[in-house]
Structure formats: C-alpha cells, structure tokens
Design a protein around this motif. Structure first.
Motif, PDB file in Angstrom:
ATOM      1  N   PRO A  19      55.459  65.692  39.093  1.00  0.00           N
ATOM      2  CA  PRO A  19      54.012  65.490  39.247  1.00  0.00           C
ATOM      3  C   PRO A  19      53.283  65.539  37.894  1.00  0.00           C
ATOM      4  CG  PRO A  19      54.808  67.028  40.893  1.00  0.00           C
ATOM      5  CD  PRO A  19      55.948  66.798  39.940  1.00  0.00           C
ATOM      6  N   ALA A  20      52.267  64.713  37.771  1.00  0.00           N
ATOM      7  CA  ALA A  20      51.506  64.600  36.523  1.00  0.00           C
ATOM      8  C   ALA A  20      50.903  65.927  36.088  1.00  0.00           C
ATOM      9  CB  ALA A  20      50.417  63.550  36.670  1.00  0.00           C
ATOM     10  N   THR A  21      50.543  66.793  37.029  1.00  0.00           N
ATOM     11  CA  THR A  21      49.950  68.074  36.663  1.00  0.00           C
ATOM     12  C   THR A  21      50.962  68.984  35.960  1.00  0.00           C
ATOM     13  OG1 THR A  21      50.393  68.807  38.928  1.00  0.00           O
ATOM     14  CG2 THR A  21      48.133  68.120  38.405  1.00  0.00           C
ATOM     15  N   GLU A  22      52.253  68.794  36.222  1.00  0.00           N
ATOM     16  CA  GLU A  22      53.296  69.559  35.526  1.00  0.00           C
ATOM     17  C   GLU A  22      53.619  68.935  34.172  1.00  0.00           C
ATOM     18  OE1 GLU A  22      56.846  70.113  37.843  1.00  0.00           O
ATOM     19  OE2 GLU A  22      55.694  70.572  39.657  1.00  0.00           O
ATOM     20  N   VAL A  23      53.627  67.604  34.126  1.00  0.00           N
ATOM     21  CA  VAL A  23      54.040  66.894  32.918  1.00  0.00           C
ATOM     22  C   VAL A  23      52.933  66.851  31.862  1.00  0.00           C
ATOM     23  CG1 VAL A  23      54.876  64.691  31.999  1.00  0.00           C
ATOM     24  CG2 VAL A  23      55.667  65.489  34.231  1.00  0.00           C
ATOM     25  N   ALA A  24      51.686  66.724  32.294  1.00  0.00           N
ATOM     26  CA  ALA A  24      50.572  66.510  31.351  1.00  0.00           C
ATOM     27  C   ALA A  24      50.526  67.524  30.209  1.00  0.00           C
ATOM     28  CB  ALA A  24      49.240  66.468  32.108  1.00  0.00           C
ATOM     29  N   PRO A  25      50.594  68.837  30.473  1.00  0.00           N
ATOM     30  CA  PRO A  25      50.536  69.774  29.343  1.00  0.00           C
ATOM     31  C   PRO A  25      51.711  69.608  28.375  1.00  0.00           C
ATOM     32  CG  PRO A  25      50.283  70.950  31.429  1.00  0.00           C
ATOM     33  CD  PRO A  25      50.623  69.534  31.755  1.00  0.00           C
ATOM     34  N   LEU A  26      52.846  69.114  28.881  1.00  0.00           N
ATOM     35  CA  LEU A  26      54.025  68.907  28.037  1.00  0.00           C
ATOM     36  C   LEU A  26      53.859  67.728  27.084  1.00  0.00           C
ATOM     37  CD1 LEU A  26      56.805  69.427  30.746  1.00  0.00           C
ATOM     38  CD2 LEU A  26      55.823  71.125  29.194  1.00  0.00           C
ATOM     39  N   LEU A  27      52.900  66.838  27.386  1.00  0.00           N
ATOM     40  CA  LEU A  27      52.666  65.683  26.512  1.00  0.00           C
ATOM     41  C   LEU A  27      51.727  66.003  25.349  1.00  0.00           C
ATOM     42  CD1 LEU A  27      52.417  62.587  28.881  1.00  0.00           C
ATOM     43  CD2 LEU A  27      54.402  63.540  27.700  1.00  0.00           C
ATOM     44  N   LEU A  28      51.079  67.156  25.384  1.00  0.00           N
ATOM     45  CA  LEU A  28      50.224  67.536  24.263  1.00  0.00           C
ATOM     46  C   LEU A  28      51.099  67.745  23.029  1.00  0.00           C
ATOM     47  CD1 LEU A  28      47.828  69.955  26.138  1.00  0.00           C
ATOM     48  CD2 LEU A  28      47.289  67.662  25.266  1.00  0.00           C
ATOM     49  N   GLY A  29      50.764  67.052  21.958  1.00  0.00           N
ATOM     50  CA  GLY A  29      51.585  67.090  20.753  1.00  0.00           C
ATOM     51  C   GLY A  29      52.578  65.952  20.684  1.00  0.00           C
ATOM     52  N   ALA A  30      52.756  65.213  21.792  1.00  0.00           N
ATOM     53  CA  ALA A  30      53.628  64.035  21.779  1.00  0.00           C
ATOM     54  C   ALA A  30      53.011  62.965  20.893  1.00  0.00           C
ATOM     55  CB  ALA A  30      53.815  63.503  23.197  1.00  0.00           C
ATOM     56  N   VAL A  31      53.824  62.042  20.414  1.00  0.00           N
ATOM     57  CA  VAL A  31      53.351  60.962  19.556  1.00  0.00           C
ATOM     58  C   VAL A  31      53.482  59.638  20.292  1.00  0.00           C
ATOM     59  CG1 VAL A  31      53.773  59.695  17.400  1.00  0.00           C
ATOM     60  CG2 VAL A  31      53.901  62.194  17.436  1.00  0.00           C
ATOM     61  N   VAL A  32      52.391  58.873  20.303  1.00  0.00           N
ATOM     62  CA  VAL A  32      52.406  57.508  20.823  1.00  0.00           C
ATOM     63  C   VAL A  32      52.388  56.595  19.609  1.00  0.00           C
ATOM     64  CG1 VAL A  32      51.257  55.797  22.271  1.00  0.00           C
ATOM     65  CG2 VAL A  32      51.150  58.228  22.888  1.00  0.00           C
ATOM     66  N   ARG A  33      53.337  55.669  19.572  1.00  0.00           N
ATOM     67  CA  ARG A  33      53.497  54.803  18.414  1.00  0.00           C
ATOM     68  C   ARG A  33      53.466  53.337  18.843  1.00  0.00           C
ATOM     69  NH1 ARG A  33      55.455  56.197  13.665  1.00  0.00           N
ATOM     70  NH2 ARG A  33      56.261  58.172  14.481  1.00  0.00           N
ATOM     71  N   VAL A  34      52.645  52.545  18.134  1.00  0.00           N
ATOM     72  CA  VAL A  34      52.607  51.099  18.319  1.00  0.00           C
ATOM     73  C   VAL A  34      52.646  50.489  16.930  1.00  0.00           C
ATOM     74  CG1 VAL A  34      51.411  49.124  19.317  1.00  0.00           C
ATOM     75  CG2 VAL A  34      51.184  51.366  20.395  1.00  0.00           C
ATOM     76  N   GLY A  35      53.780  49.897  16.578  1.00  0.00           N
ATOM     77  CA  GLY A  35      53.917  49.331  15.244  1.00  0.00           C
ATOM     78  C   GLY A  35      53.761  50.395  14.181  1.00  0.00           C
ATOM     79  N   ASP A  36      52.828  50.170  13.238  1.00  0.00           N
ATOM     80  CA  ASP A  36      52.635  51.086  12.106  1.00  0.00           C
ATOM     81  C   ASP A  36      51.611  52.186  12.372  1.00  0.00           C
ATOM     82  OD1 ASP A  36      54.481  49.709  10.549  1.00  0.00           O
ATOM     83  OD2 ASP A  36      52.967  48.329   9.774  1.00  0.00           O
ATOM     84  N   VAL A  37      51.087  52.257  13.600  1.00  0.00           N
ATOM     85  CA  VAL A  37      50.087  53.282  13.925  1.00  0.00           C
ATOM     86  C   VAL A  37      50.697  54.297  14.896  1.00  0.00           C
ATOM     87  CG1 VAL A  37      47.791  53.745  14.869  1.00  0.00           C
ATOM     88  CG2 VAL A  37      48.211  51.628  13.603  1.00  0.00           C
ATOM     89  N   ALA A  38      50.474  55.577  14.609  1.00  0.00           N
ATOM     90  CA  ALA A  38      50.956  56.646  15.482  1.00  0.00           C
ATOM     91  C   ALA A  38      49.835  57.648  15.716  1.00  0.00           C
ATOM     92  CB  ALA A  38      52.162  57.345  14.862  1.00  0.00           C
ATOM     93  N   VAL A  39      49.729  58.107  16.954  1.00  0.00           N
ATOM     94  CA  VAL A  39      48.712  59.077  17.357  1.00  0.00           C
ATOM     95  C   VAL A  39      49.400  60.264  18.017  1.00  0.00           C
ATOM     96  CG1 VAL A  39      46.798  59.485  18.964  1.00  0.00           C
ATOM     97  CG2 VAL A  39      46.859  57.382  17.622  1.00  0.00           C
TER      98      VAL A  39
END
Length: 195
Positions: free
Chosen positions: A8-28
């Motif tokens: 469930p998203a409510t369990e996973v969401a806090p685990l994504l904090l600090g994750a990196v989303v990358r598209v080409g040369d940009v990362a967030v």
C-alpha cells in the motif's frame, strides 16, 4: 525494487523520501510525497474504479502514472501494489541535486534554487517529465527511480489541495522531510461557493 513497491502507498511513501528521480542529466532527491489508496480513497483518481485516465494505476508496481491537471500541468506518481489494485504515490517536491542549470532553464519563473521542484507540477517540469511518460518502467525507462540507502526522518499530515473527505485530517498521507526548504507549503483545498 518492485517487491518494495508492491505494498500500500501509505507504507511505501515514507520510504521514498530521499529517493532520487532521474531523467537524463537532471536528478531530484524527493523531500515530499503523498499516498493515494485507489478505490478506498476518496482523494484518489481511482476512487470510482478503473478508466482510461487512471489505467496505469492498475498496472504493475514500479511504473510511472502521469496526469494533466488544471489544463496545463503534468504531475507524476509511482504506482504501488500488485497489478489490478490501484495505489500510487504523488511526487510532490524535491531538491535538484544534478542538472540544476537545465532545471532552471525549464523553470524560468523560479525565484530561488529551493523552489525549482517545490510542488508536483514544478517537479515534473524541472525533471522534464511529460504526460506521455505514463507507464514508464522506473527501473529501465526514461524516468528512473533510485531508492535511498537509508530511511529519512519524516513528518506526516493531511494531503495538500485535496477536496472533501480525502483531504481531511483522517487522511494524514502527506509525508515530508522536516526542515527541507524544497518542501511545499501546506494548502487545504479551496472550498467553492455554490451560486
């Protein structure tokens, strides 16, 4: 990665904090996310069941669900749960950690570095996420998700701008890293007067 996201998203969401989303040369680096639990969640696009717009939400975990909002903005979500059960995590805000010059060129209205990806539409623009990225496999597609090595401390509260029951304090499904300047300010949904 898909095993972690098949919950469930409510369990996973806090685990994504600090994750990196990358598209080409940009990362967030993600600093704020919101969970949506599909057909049992009045704030979710899947609350009324499957349709053409939300079909990706019913697909396998670890794919990107994009949608157009206010007739001008693209927003991005990570799909959770096994195929056939809709659940997703809205990528609300983050800190640009690579490609700041490219992100700034895309976000010409930003007045400071911390707001380049502050808010779901700004985050999508800064990264260059498009509506047609819907369904992208986040391990091997154009948009990539890199999970964090450790769990970030987080706070939780009601979701931003969600109208009706789904936006109440009974749904504290917005998660953020405290003290991060890129986290967007909380805004309750605007109640419209009937004429």
């Amino acid at each position: 990665m898909f095993e972690l996201l098949s919950r469930p998203a409510t369990e996973v969401a806090p685990l994504l904090l600090g994750a990196v989303v990358r598209v080409g040369d940009v990362a967030v680096r993600l600093t704020e996310v919101e969970a949506y639990l599909g057909e049992i969640d009045p704030g979710s696009h899947a609350f009324r069941g499957p349709g053409k717009r939300n079909a990706v939400m019913y697909g396998p975990a670890g794919h990107l669900y994009t949608y157009f909002t206010y007739g001008m903005h693209t927003c991005a979500n990570v799909v959770c749960m096994p195929e056939g059960i809709a659940s997703g995590i809205l990528l609300r805000a983050g800190e640009v950690i690579e490609g700041a010059d490219i992100a700034a060129a895309r976000r010409t209205t930003s007045s400071k570095f911390s707001d380049l990806a502050q808010g779901p539409a700004r985050l999508a623009v800064a990264l260059g996420i498009r509506l047609d990225d819907a369904g992208t496999n986040l391990e091997s597609g154009r948009v990539r998700l890199e999970l964090p090595q450790s769990r970030a401390p987080f706070s939780a509260g009601p979701r931003t701008g969600v109208a009706g029951d789904g936006g109440s304090n009974e749904y504290p499904w917005r998660f953020w890293i405290p003290g991060e300047p890129s986290v967007s300010p909380y805004r309750p949904a605007v109640k419209r007067k009937r004429s």
